[in-house]
Design a protein around this motif. Structure first.
Motif, PDB file in Angstrom:
ATOM      1  N   UNK A   1       0.824  -1.218   0.000  1.00 47.10           N
ATOM      2  CA  UNK A   1       0.000   0.000   0.000  1.00 47.10           C
ATOM      3  C   UNK A   1       0.849   1.256   0.000  1.00 47.10           C
ATOM      4  N   UNK A   2       1.859   1.308   0.856  1.00 45.34           N
ATOM      5  CA  UNK A   2       2.719   2.487   0.931  1.00 45.34           C
ATOM      6  C   UNK A   2       3.539   2.642  -0.354  1.00 45.34           C
ATOM      7  N   UNK A   3       4.034   1.519  -0.876  1.00 42.96           N
ATOM      8  CA  UNK A   3       4.800   1.571  -2.112  1.00 42.96           C
ATOM      9  C   UNK A   3       3.963   2.032  -3.292  1.00 42.96           C
ATOM     10  N   UNK A   4       2.731   1.531  -3.394  1.00 44.57           N
ATOM     11  CA  UNK A   4       1.862   1.941  -4.495  1.00 44.57           C
ATOM     12  C   UNK A   4       1.478   3.410  -4.375  1.00 44.57           C
ATOM     13  N   UNK A   5       1.214   3.866  -3.161  1.00 42.42           N
ATOM     14  CA  UNK A   5       0.900   5.281  -2.956  1.00 42.42           C
ATOM     15  C   UNK A   5       2.079   6.162  -3.366  1.00 42.42           C
ATOM     16  N   UNK A   6       3.284   5.734  -3.034  1.00 44.48           N
ATOM     17  CA  UNK A   6       4.470   6.491  -3.421  1.00 44.48           C
ATOM     18  C   UNK A   6       4.580   6.585  -4.942  1.00 44.48           C
ATOM     19  N   UNK A   7       4.349   5.466  -5.626  1.00 46.45           N
ATOM     20  CA  UNK A   7       4.462   5.457  -7.084  1.00 46.45           C
ATOM     21  C   UNK A   7       3.345   6.257  -7.746  1.00 46.45           C
ATOM     22  N   UNK A   8       2.139   6.191  -7.204  1.00 46.38           N
ATOM     23  CA  UNK A   8       1.021   6.959  -7.761  1.00 46.38           C
ATOM     24  C   UNK A   8       1.315   8.458  -7.709  1.00 46.38           C
ATOM     25  N   UNK A   9       2.098   8.884  -6.725  1.00 45.49           N
ATOM     26  CA  UNK A   9       2.433  10.306  -6.601  1.00 45.49           C
ATOM     27  C   UNK A   9       3.514  10.737  -7.583  1.00 45.49           C
ATOM     28  N   UNK A  10       4.200   9.764  -8.194  1.00 46.71           N
ATOM     29  CA  UNK A  10       5.298  10.079  -9.108  1.00 46.71           C
ATOM     30  C   UNK A  10       4.896  10.038 -10.579  1.00 46.71           C
ATOM     31  N   UNK A  11       3.720   9.471 -10.876  1.00 47.36           N
ATOM     32  CA  UNK A  11       3.309   9.279 -12.260  1.00 47.36           C
ATOM     33  C   UNK A  11       1.947   9.934 -12.521  1.00 47.36           C
ATOM     34  N   UNK A  12       1.666  10.313 -13.770  1.00 48.29           N
ATOM     35  CA  UNK A  12       0.398  10.977 -14.110  1.00 48.29           C
ATOM     36  C   UNK A  12      -0.808  10.047 -14.034  1.00 48.29           C
ATOM     37  N   UNK A  13      -1.994  10.655 -13.989  1.00 50.32           N
ATOM     38  CA  UNK A  13      -3.237   9.904 -13.808  1.00 50.32           C
ATOM     39  C   UNK A  13      -3.493   8.875 -14.902  1.00 50.32           C
ATOM     40  N   UNK A  14      -3.169   9.242 -16.150  1.00 49.66           N
ATOM     41  CA  UNK A  14      -3.519   8.345 -17.254  1.00 49.66           C
ATOM     42  C   UNK A  14      -2.678   7.066 -17.269  1.00 49.66           C
ATOM     43  N   UNK A  15      -1.724   6.956 -16.352  1.00 56.31           N
ATOM     44  CA  UNK A  15      -0.919   5.738 -16.246  1.00 56.31           C
ATOM     45  C   UNK A  15      -1.256   4.930 -14.990  1.00 56.31           C
ATOM     46  N   UNK A  16      -2.357   5.259 -14.324  1.00 54.36           N
ATOM     47  CA  UNK A  16      -2.643   4.623 -13.031  1.00 54.36           C
ATOM     48  C   UNK A  16      -2.807   3.104 -13.127  1.00 54.36           C
ATOM     49  N   UNK A  17      -3.597   2.630 -14.084  1.00 50.54           N
ATOM     50  CA  UNK A  17      -3.783   1.184 -14.215  1.00 50.54           C
ATOM     51  C   UNK A  17      -2.482   0.503 -14.626  1.00 50.54           C
ATOM     52  N   UNK A  18      -1.708   1.164 -15.484  1.00 51.36           N
ATOM     53  CA  UNK A  18      -0.428   0.605 -15.920  1.00 51.36           C
ATOM     54  C   UNK A  18       0.548   0.496 -14.755  1.00 51.36           C
ATOM     55  N   UNK A  19       0.672   1.573 -13.965  1.00 51.11           N
ATOM     56  CA  UNK A  19       1.579   1.566 -12.820  1.00 51.11           C
ATOM     57  C   UNK A  19       1.116   0.564 -11.766  1.00 51.11           C
ATOM     58  N   UNK A  20      -0.194   0.553 -11.482  1.00 51.12           N
ATOM     59  CA  UNK A  20      -0.722  -0.390 -10.493  1.00 51.12           C
ATOM     60  C   UNK A  20      -0.524  -1.825 -10.960  1.00 51.12           C
ATOM     61  N   UNK A  21      -0.867  -2.093 -12.237  1.00 53.05           N
ATOM     62  CA  UNK A  21      -0.698  -3.447 -12.762  1.00 53.05           C
ATOM     63  C   UNK A  21       0.755  -3.848 -12.857  1.00 53.05           C
ATOM     64  N   UNK A  22       1.611  -2.904 -13.284  1.00 51.82           N
ATOM     65  CA  UNK A  22       3.030  -3.210 -13.405  1.00 51.82           C
ATOM     66  C   UNK A  22       3.693  -3.445 -12.068  1.00 51.82           C
ATOM     67  N   UNK A  23       3.434  -2.557 -11.104  1.00 51.98           N
ATOM     68  CA  UNK A  23       4.042  -2.705  -9.776  1.00 51.98           C
ATOM     69  C   UNK A  23       3.574  -3.991  -9.096  1.00 51.98           C
ATOM     70  N   UNK A  24       2.261  -4.215  -9.074  1.00 56.99           N
ATOM     71  CA  UNK A  24       1.748  -5.396  -8.372  1.00 56.99           C
ATOM     72  C   UNK A  24       2.014  -6.691  -9.120  1.00 56.99           C
ATOM     73  N   UNK A  25       2.372  -6.610 -10.416  1.00 54.18           N
ATOM     74  CA  UNK A  25       2.737  -7.843 -11.131  1.00 54.18           C
ATOM     75  C   UNK A  25       4.013  -8.443 -10.562  1.00 54.18           C
ATOM     76  N   UNK A  26       4.777  -7.646  -9.814  1.00 53.86           N
ATOM     77  CA  UNK A  26       5.965  -8.186  -9.138  1.00 53.86           C
ATOM     78  C   UNK A  26       5.589  -9.289  -8.171  1.00 53.86           C
TER      79      UNK A  26
END
Length: 423
Positions: free
Chosen positions: A125-150
């Motif tokens: 949760x903390x890691x995803x919140x940190x990443x969401x703050x670094x990337x634009x809105x239109x990449x949210x599903x990509x960042x969430x899917x990419x990060x959690x695919x780990x």
């Protein structure tokens, strides 16, 4: 000045992706430590004379601890500092993994696994919140899917490497190797990621509420922010019910192949790891595809969640009704592509409906649901059912569980439409 700004923007984007890569590797280590034990089930079952219920419990206790502690520890991380909190969490789960390697009984292993869960509790949760703050809105599903695919890729490496190392050197070396990897990543993280460098990142939504500072909210305001409407609750619940299926398959596929395909432990681990790898690829692809198709539409994200879940249930139902063999494997592979699709869809839905200042707590709530109702419940209840009717029959009933998230997604879509009309 324009050239300087462009250079600064390029550096910021580069640093954001560097942080993403490091956070991805830490989540990889997280799930390697968590899932490596699953490949050792056949060995521990014989060595310690354990039942399937006990095996399910030492696996399920980690997500149980994560689910119970994720929200309070995420709140602590928001107050104390996300960077320091992540370093401490990674160090703790690595130490606890080393404790697993030293365990001499079921109860010692259970205690060590609890502390693995404590260390991992708020990282996602903390890691995803940190990443969401670094990337634009239109990449949210990509960042969430990419990060959690780990999580899937970490499960692949954890299960496959653990099985191979255990076959050649013994199971304790498997757990010890996972601990060493965690310690190495903690040291790298300590020198690369700082609060000051994160605060200088400026994505296209930087004008919103600051997310790197400390946030103080009353309990009532926090609850209202986490559950602003019925559709968000459906996103939390639907995601968890779909993760129930993922958690079950990640834990029990190595044992299934070992018992019913008569594969040795090492080979069973590799085949199961291959399916989890496909799941991770599907998780990333579903996130990218959701962003491409949905754009900024939450309604389309609900449509994607419904479609993914329907495909998952149908393919799993057909696969587990077939006898063990190549045809069953050929159907399991496309089924698991949709196994973790809820991370990309539901994370973006939650992010779009909750205030950016409490995204850490919002993703912690999502993690709580996912771990308690999904990753903890799935392996445990499947183990209980396996003791009663056998693992093969228990897995044949698993596709029925897809009806629950599918129904919740339909309700969530309907609630979203009704909420949009009243705005």
């Amino acid at each position: 000045m324009p050239a300087e700004s462009a250079t600064d923007g390029g550096c910021t984007r580069t640093y954001a992706w560097v942080v993403f890569a490091l956070m991805f590797c830490l989540l990889l280590s997280d799930y390697m430590s968590r899932q490596a034990l699953n490949a050792l089930f056949p060995i521990l079952k014989v060595q310690w004379q354990l039942s399937d219920t006990q095996l399910g419990s030492i696996s399920g206790v980690v997500p149980l601890a994560v689910g119970v502690l994720t929200l309070p520890l995420s709140l602590v991380a928001d107050r104390w500092g996300r960077v320091k909190s992540i370093a401490l969490m990674a160090a703790l789960w690595s130490i606890a993994t080393l404790g697993c390697a030293m365990a001499s009984s079921y109860h010692e292993m259970l205690i060590a696994r609890i502390f693995v869960g404590v260390g991992e509790a708020a990282y996602g949760s903390v890691g995803l919140a940190m990443l969401m703050s670094l990337f634009p809105k239109h990449l949210r599903s990509t960042i969430a899917g990419g990060f959690t695919s780990a999580a899937a890729f970490g499960s692949v490496l954890g299960v496959s490497v653990s099985g191979i190392v255990a076959t050649h050197f013994g199971w304790r070396w498997s757990m010890g190797l996972m601990a060493v990897l965690g310690f190495v990543l903690v040291v790298i993280y300590f020198f690369v990621v700082t609060e000051n460098r994160l605060s200088r990142s400026h994505p296209d939504h930087a004008s919103e509420t600051p997310v790197h500072g400390r946030v103080k909210l009353t309990p009532r305001a926090l609850f209202s922010g986490l559950f602003p409407c019925s559709s968000v609750f459906c996103a939390y619940l639907g995601s968890a019910l779909q993760i129930f299926i993922q958690g079950t398959l990640f834990v029990w596929l190595p044992s299934y192949f070992n018992r019913y395909w008569e594969m040795p432990v090492g080979k069973a681990s590799i085949v199961a790891a291959g399916l989890v790898l496909v799941s991770g690829m599907g998780q990333l692809l579903c996130g990218v595809m959701t962003d491409r198709i949905s754009g900024g539409s939450s309604l389309k994200r609900w449509n994607m969640a419904i479609g993914y879940c329907l495909a998952l249930g149908i393919l799993l139902e057909i696969a587990f009704r077939l006898p063990p063999g190549k045809l069953q494997l050929a159907l399991l592979a496309p089924a698991v592509l949709f196994l973790a699709s809820s991370f990309g869809t539901c994370s973006a839905i939650v992010a779009g409906a909750t205030p950016p200042a409490i995204h850490g707590s919002a993703f912690a709530t999502l993690t709580l649901f996912n771990n308690i109702l999904g990753l903890a419940a799935g392996p445990f209840f499947t183990g209980v059912m396996a003791d009663a009717v056998g693992l093969q029959d228990a897995l044949r009933w698993l596709p029925v569980a897809a009806v629950l998230p599918f129904t919740v997604y339909l309700i969530g879509r309907r609630c979203h439409i009704a909420e949009a009309r009243t705005c």
